[in-house]
Scaffold this active site. Structure first.
Site, PDB file in Angstrom:
ATOM      1  N   CYS A 105       0.830  -1.199   0.000  1.00 43.61           N
ATOM      2  CA  CYS A 105       0.000   0.000   0.000  1.00 43.61           C
ATOM      3  C   CYS A 105       0.873   1.263   0.000  1.00 43.61           C
ATOM      4  O   CYS A 105       1.647   1.483  -0.922  1.00 43.61           O
ATOM      5  CB  CYS A 105      -0.978  -0.043   1.172  1.00 43.61           C
ATOM      6  SG  CYS A 105      -2.256   1.221   1.159  1.00 43.61           S
ATOM      7  N   HIS A 126       0.136   1.479  -3.505  1.00 44.92           N
ATOM      8  CA  HIS A 126      -1.238   1.956  -3.668  1.00 44.92           C
ATOM      9  C   HIS A 126      -1.214   3.010  -4.778  1.00 44.92           C
ATOM     10  O   HIS A 126      -0.274   3.806  -4.864  1.00 44.92           O
ATOM     11  CB  HIS A 126      -1.752   2.569  -2.362  1.00 44.92           C
ATOM     12  CG  HIS A 126      -3.219   2.803  -2.395  1.00 44.92           C
ATOM     13  ND1 HIS A 126      -3.766   3.953  -2.924  1.00 44.92           N
ATOM     14  CD2 HIS A 126      -4.247   2.022  -2.002  1.00 44.92           C
ATOM     15  CE1 HIS A 126      -5.083   3.881  -2.851  1.00 44.92           C
ATOM     16  NE2 HIS A 126      -5.405   2.717  -2.285  1.00 44.92           N
TER      17      HIS A 126
END
Length: 188
Positions: A105, A126
């Protein structure tokens, strides 16, 4: 690998719970020795879930050897981990000794901010962090392995990433068995 791989999972307030709980679960199913390390006795994740770490960062010996250090994301959790001086030392020693680091992420930005990613590294994160990696080979894939760095995109790719790490350390048969046990079509 004869002994169970040792994994340190670093958490802080604001860590994304899916990105920490799912990998821990799958690593333990694989028989890995998992140590959850946090900044506080109770860590409050991004959606309010509370996790009790096994140890605090202060209790970790800088000379301890881990096969992999795992960094979950969550924007606030990532910011908090980025400020942790002990984690900085552990990550530098980990990479200097050619052992693995995994970040999912927003957490790959920790590695970038600490100068641990060289030009030409292949990486993912991400999508909201993509622009920070302009000087790297950014890939839109679930999980990217480049040397001893493993990166993944977010909560929705946490299972893929964990299975990839299990495969790297213990082989595809165990990863396939775990995927089958949790009714996950990782190996289509």
């Amino acid at each position: 690998m004869s002994e169970a791989p040792r994994i340190l999972v670093a958490i802080a307030d604001g860590t994304e719970e899916v990105e920490v709980v799912v990998p821990i679960d799958l690593f333990r199913r694989a028989g890995f020795s998992v140590l959850v390390v946090g900044e506080k006795p109770i860590v409050t994740c991004s959606r309010g879930t509370k996790i009790v770490p096994d140890k605090s960062f202060d209790e970790i010996n800088e000379g301890e050897i881990f096969d992999l250090i795992f960094l979950p994301g969550g924007s606030i959790g990532t910011e908090n981990l980025l400020k942790n001086g002990k984690l900085d030392i552990l990550l530098r020693k980990q990479l200097q000794s050619s052992r693995y680091v995994a970040a999912i992420c927003a957490a790959p930005t920790i590695l970038l901010a600490k100068g641990l990613l060289g030009k030409g590294f292949s990486i993912t994160s991400h999508p909201t962090a993509r622009n920070k990696f302009r000087d790297l080979n950014y890939l839109v894939q679930s999980t990217v392995v480049f040397g001893n760095i493993v990166t993944s995109r977010g909560a929705g790719t946490a299972i893929d990433m964990a299975l990839k790490i299990i495969e790297m350390f213990q082989g595809s048969e165990l990863a396939k068995k775990i995927a089958n046990d949790i009714v996950y079509d990782y190996y289509k």
